[in-house]
Motif scaffolding. Sequence first.
Motif, PDB file in Angstrom:
ATOM      1  N   SER A 282       0.793  -1.245   0.149  1.00 54.80           N
ATOM      2  CA  SER A 282      -0.168  -0.134   0.078  1.00 54.80           C
ATOM      3  C   SER A 282       0.867   1.397  -0.078  1.00 54.80           C
ATOM      4  CB  SER A 282      -0.948  -0.025   1.264  1.00 54.80           C
ATOM      5  OG  SER A 282      -1.845  -0.971   1.186  1.00 54.80           O
ATOM      6  N   CYS A 283       1.854   1.236   0.685  1.00 50.15           N
ATOM      7  CA  CYS A 283       3.006   2.439   0.807  1.00 50.15           C
ATOM      8  C   CYS A 283       3.469   2.621  -0.476  1.00 50.15           C
ATOM      9  CB  CYS A 283       3.863   2.242   2.079  1.00 50.15           C
ATOM     10  SG  CYS A 283       3.223   2.375   3.680  1.00 50.15           S
ATOM     11  N   MET A 284       3.877   1.636  -0.939  1.00 49.68           N
ATOM     12  CA  MET A 284       4.559   1.689  -2.462  1.00 49.68           C
ATOM     13  C   MET A 284       3.493   2.370  -3.471  1.00 49.68           C
ATOM     14  SD  MET A 284       4.516   0.045  -5.615  1.00 49.68           S
ATOM     15  CE  MET A 284       4.039  -1.688  -5.221  1.00 49.68           C
ATOM     16  N   ILE A 285       2.344   1.955  -3.387  1.00 48.39           N
ATOM     17  CA  ILE A 285       1.616   2.549  -4.374  1.00 48.39           C
ATOM     18  C   ILE A 285       1.151   3.691  -4.207  1.00 48.39           C
ATOM     19  CG2 ILE A 285      -1.148   1.990  -5.241  1.00 48.39           C
ATOM     20  CD1 ILE A 285      -0.800  -0.876  -4.648  1.00 48.39           C
ATOM     21  N   ILE A 286       0.877   4.097  -2.923  1.00 46.31           N
ATOM     22  CA  ILE A 286       0.499   5.581  -2.697  1.00 46.31           C
ATOM     23  C   ILE A 286       1.532   6.740  -2.822  1.00 46.31           C
ATOM     24  CG2 ILE A 286      -0.106   6.944  -0.530  1.00 46.31           C
ATOM     25  CD1 ILE A 286      -1.964   4.656   0.491  1.00 46.31           C
ATOM     26  N   PHE A 287       2.865   6.055  -2.462  1.00 48.16           N
ATOM     27  CA  PHE A 287       3.905   6.978  -2.641  1.00 48.16           C
ATOM     28  C   PHE A 287       4.037   7.039  -4.369  1.00 48.16           C
ATOM     29  CE2 PHE A 287       8.778   7.080  -1.782  1.00 48.16           C
ATOM     30  CZ  PHE A 287       8.712   8.763  -2.079  1.00 48.16           C
ATOM     31  N   ILE A 288       3.692   6.218  -5.154  1.00 50.46           N
ATOM     32  CA  ILE A 288       3.752   6.336  -6.494  1.00 50.46           C
ATOM     33  C   ILE A 288       2.675   7.375  -7.120  1.00 50.46           C
ATOM     34  CG2 ILE A 288       3.229   5.247  -8.772  1.00 50.46           C
ATOM     35  CD1 ILE A 288       4.757   2.758  -7.591  1.00 50.46           C
ATOM     36  N   LEU A 289       1.518   7.139  -6.229  1.00 51.80           N
ATOM     37  CA  LEU A 289       0.442   8.183  -6.628  1.00 51.80           C
ATOM     38  C   LEU A 289       0.829   9.534  -6.078  1.00 51.80           C
ATOM     39  CD1 LEU A 289      -2.734   6.197  -5.363  1.00 51.80           C
ATOM     40  CD2 LEU A 289      -2.329   6.862  -7.810  1.00 51.80           C
ATOM     41  N   ALA A 290       1.550   9.795  -5.244  1.00 50.99           N
ATOM     42  CA  ALA A 290       1.831  10.937  -4.572  1.00 50.99           C
ATOM     43  C   ALA A 290       2.722  11.677  -5.681  1.00 50.99           C
ATOM     44  CB  ALA A 290       2.652  10.992  -3.468  1.00 50.99           C
ATOM     45  N   GLY A 291       3.902  10.764  -6.008  1.00 49.22           N
ATOM     46  CA  GLY A 291       4.650  11.260  -7.281  1.00 49.22           C
ATOM     47  C   GLY A 291       4.036  11.639  -8.312  1.00 49.22           C
ATOM     48  N   ALA A 292       3.041  11.001  -8.615  1.00 51.43           N
ATOM     49  CA  ALA A 292       2.186  11.123 -10.101  1.00 51.43           C
ATOM     50  C   ALA A 292       1.583  12.485  -9.784  1.00 51.43           C
ATOM     51  CB  ALA A 292       1.461  10.131 -10.372  1.00 51.43           C
ATOM     52  N   ALA A 293       0.798  12.611  -8.678  1.00 54.72           N
ATOM     53  CA  ALA A 293       0.207  13.885  -8.684  1.00 54.72           C
ATOM     54  C   ALA A 293       1.067  15.050  -8.591  1.00 54.72           C
ATOM     55  CB  ALA A 293      -0.510  13.902  -7.276  1.00 54.72           C
ATOM     56  N   PHE A 294       2.255  15.126  -8.326  1.00 56.88           N
ATOM     57  CA  PHE A 294       3.268  16.417  -8.288  1.00 56.88           C
ATOM     58  C   PHE A 294       3.490  16.312  -9.673  1.00 56.88           C
ATOM     59  CE2 PHE A 294       7.763  17.885  -6.896  1.00 56.88           C
ATOM     60  CZ  PHE A 294       7.280  19.163  -7.125  1.00 56.88           C
ATOM     61  N   LEU A 295       3.845  15.218 -10.507  1.00 59.35           N
ATOM     62  CA  LEU A 295       4.258  15.311 -11.682  1.00 59.35           C
ATOM     63  C   LEU A 295       3.066  15.782 -12.811  1.00 59.35           C
ATOM     64  CD1 LEU A 295       6.195  14.483 -14.075  1.00 59.35           C
ATOM     65  CD2 LEU A 295       5.232  12.658 -14.255  1.00 59.35           C
TER      66      LEU A 295
END
Length: 434
Positions: A282-295
């Motif tokens: 879950s942390c891995m996926i949410i971390f990717i989502l956070a990075g994608a939101a910033f991108l």
Amino acid sequence: MNEITIGLVLLGILFALLASGFWVAFTLIAVSIAGMVMLGNDNFGLLYSTSTWGAVSDWSLAALPLFIWMGEILFRTRLSKDLFEGLTPWLSSVPGRLLHVNILSCGIFAAVSGSSAATAATIGKMTLPELKRQGYDDKMAIATLAGSGTLGLLIPPSIILIVYGVAAEVSIGRLFMAGALPGLMLVLMFMGYTAYWSAKHSEGVAKQVTRYSWSEKFSSLLRLLPVSALVFFIIGSIYAGLTTPTEAAAFGVLGSLALAVGSRSLTMSSFIDSLMGAVKTSCMIIFILAGAAFLTMAMGFIGLPRMLAENIAVLNLSPYMLLFLLTIMFVILGCFLDGISVVVLTTSVVLPMVIEAGIDPLWFGIYIVLVVEMSQITPPVGFNLFVIQSLTGRNILFVAKAALPFFFLLVSAVLIVTVFPEIVTWLPTSMSGG
């Protein structure tokens, strides 16, 4: 620098970091910061905090760790053995016999785990040794597992559909409904091809046929009852509007814990392992989502999505040609990234183009998952290929070659839902009353 130059520089940075083995989430953040710096905006710290908080605080994401935990719990139960023993008597007279157990077991397990990798690993541990012992063709046994293992991405509850729903702001419940018929269609296509192959290659199927009485067949259904009830409740409650996906996920966790206790496979050690596995994923996926939101925010400042949408509009591509080009792009990306990363990386850029072309975002969600399924069995980094390689010890190219027919079946499925989009849209439209 103009938009095109910035875009090319960022694309180079993106692929350089990914090729070096840099974490996907860190790569997205680094590319975003580089883009902001090129624009002369040094306020990226504040922008990162606001964009990521908005992305990860969405209540719809609460279903994500719950469904992942449910899959982790069931991964540690005797569910796969029950599926194998419950389905075997009913498939003993079907062409291909136990090869179909791979397909149906993956279809059923996908509906309670939501994970492609967990589906392939759990079912493969049980079925591959038994198929080999009984003399089934090794290549076809691997192929059926590799292909049907991808069903974990499509058959609800699907982790990747939750991620797409949050990223594209599409109802997760409607996406779950939309994935049901295409998922069933894929199961039938896989079983049809397996039956055809078995009729042409009888030497690849076990010669000894075990005959089962009707009483044995019906008693075997008792083994399927617990997981079938869990599947029916989770999906049925969402479709009937009785629960939201998040509420259904919470009940699913309780149900999986009950199954684990009932099968006497829940220990303190397995409980902690399941919890830690869910937390890490879950942390891995949410971390990717956070990075994608910033991108996404950085790309908005640069103006790349708008520029791409305008250029696509100038090209006057038909929706079919646009989908053809996007399919090639997604398959290439899938050779280097996992499915969730592909979705979060591309959604913000391609969705404006898709909407501009008049394509339904709900339908596009199922389309992108089907294409990502294809990438799961595409070398060199098809995730399911690595899972099966670790189970069998076979060369990755052998596994990829074995899975090739199922890759083409997935291509056919993409073509079918493109020509007949009602396969995707009919159920969510009829269930919502219009």
